[in-house]
Design an enzyme around this catalytic site. Structure first.
Site, PDB file in Angstrom:
ATOM      1  N   TYR A 242      51.874   2.252 -49.198  1.00  0.00           N
ATOM      2  CA  TYR A 242      52.875   1.940 -48.175  1.00  0.00           C
ATOM      3  C   TYR A 242      53.496   3.243 -47.631  1.00  0.00           C
ATOM      4  CZ  TYR A 242      57.393   0.190 -46.387  1.00  0.00           C
ATOM      5  OH  TYR A 242      58.501  -0.089 -45.621  1.00  0.00           O
TER       6      TYR A 242
ATOM      7  N   LYS B 179      53.402   4.561 -43.800  1.00  0.00           N
ATOM      8  CA  LYS B 179      54.623   4.820 -43.032  1.00  0.00           C
ATOM      9  C   LYS B 179      54.678   6.275 -42.547  1.00  0.00           C
ATOM     10  CE  LYS B 179      56.528   0.749 -42.924  1.00  0.00           C
ATOM     11  NZ  LYS B 179      56.781   0.051 -41.649  1.00  0.00           N
TER      12      LYS B 179
END
Ligand code: NAD
Length: 246
Positions: free
Chosen positions: A154, A158
């Protein structure tokens, strides 16, 4: 931060931050095309906005691959004729130790958090160039530069959102399209409440000692998406209650 007369697309708008952004935009006068894969929750959000006197339409789609993204954006254009603002908010997070992240989990995180942003933004700039300009805001995360090891995939996705934002901003500056990201810290949404996660984080890492209400992040998104923003592009606005400086 007036949004009167503006038409905005928000992805992942059925719940959490996306719903908060939709409510903030609506309160400031925008008409909304809301995209989400969760039909029931999306219908609920759209019904609540329309019952409150705002104007919103629901577009059911999963924003992971080129064609569904293009079709969803085209449906928004068909609803309102022109789209002034795109907010790429849809995202998922899964907490898994690095050694247990398999290919399927890696792919699902990157499909939603990064490839979806790329395809939605690509559809939007095509439309916005032809109409003479627009605003795009991508939701990144503090994880993009202060990673938590239990979400390495993640965090990498990002970081990719922040990078993609910069590339798009440079590429479309001449077309009067301003493209930025907002990096929230911890927001008090469903997934963050599991097992008291956000309360622990707030106690240990956040100087303001609480998670954000979605509307507190939405106001930052609103500034970058509005005509009040005339000079920020390719930037990443951090709104973290001090988490990144503690
Ligand atoms: P949430 O799970 O409460 O809501 C996410 C929404 O996105 C849901 O309605 C879900 O149905 C939708 N969605 C998920 N996958 C989708 C897909 N493939 N296509 C279309 N819609 C999809 O999450 P949230 O906490 O509101 O997070 C929203 C955004 O904010 C995400 O990008 C997340 O990474 C980011 N963010 C959240 C936090 C936090 O603390 N909650 C912090 C930093 C960044």
């Amino acid at each position: 931060m007036d949004m009167q007369g503006k038409n905005a697309v928000v992805t992942g708008a059925a719940k959490g931050l996306g719903r908060g952004i939709a409510e903030e935009f609506a309160a400031r006068g925008a008409r909304l095309a809301l995209i989400d894969k969760d039909r029931a929750a999306l219908d609920d959000t759209v019904a609540a906005l329309n019952a409150a006197g705002h104007q919103a339409v629901a577009i059911e789609a999963s924003v992971t691959h080129r064609e569904p993204c293009r079709a969803a954006f085209a449906a928004a254009v068909a609803a309102y004729g022109r789209i002034d603002v795109l907010v790429n908010n849809a995202g998922i997070y899964i907490r898994t130790p690095i050694e247990r992240i398999d290919d399927a989990e890696w792919d699902v995180i990157f499909d939603v958090c990064l490839r979806g942003v790329f395809h939605m933004a690509t559809a939007a700039v095509e439309h916005m160039r032809a109409q003479g300009g627009g605003r795009i805001v991508n939701i990144s995360s503090v994880d993009g530069f202060v990673p938590f090891p239990a979400m390495a995939h993640y965090a990498a996705a990002k970081a990719g959102v922040i990078s993609l934002t910069r590339s798009f901003a440079i590429a479309y500056a001449d077309d009067n399209i301003l493209i930025n990201s907002v990096a929230p810290g911890a927001i008090d949404t469903g997934p963050m409440r599991e097992n008291g996660y956000i309360q622990k984080l707030a106690r240990e890492r956040i100087p303001l000692k609480r998670g954000a209400d979605p509307r507190e992040i939405a106001r930052a998104v609103c500034f970058l998406a509005s005509e009040a923003n005339t000079y920020a592009t390719g930037e990443n606005m951090i709104v973290s209650g001090g988490l990144v400086v503690a």
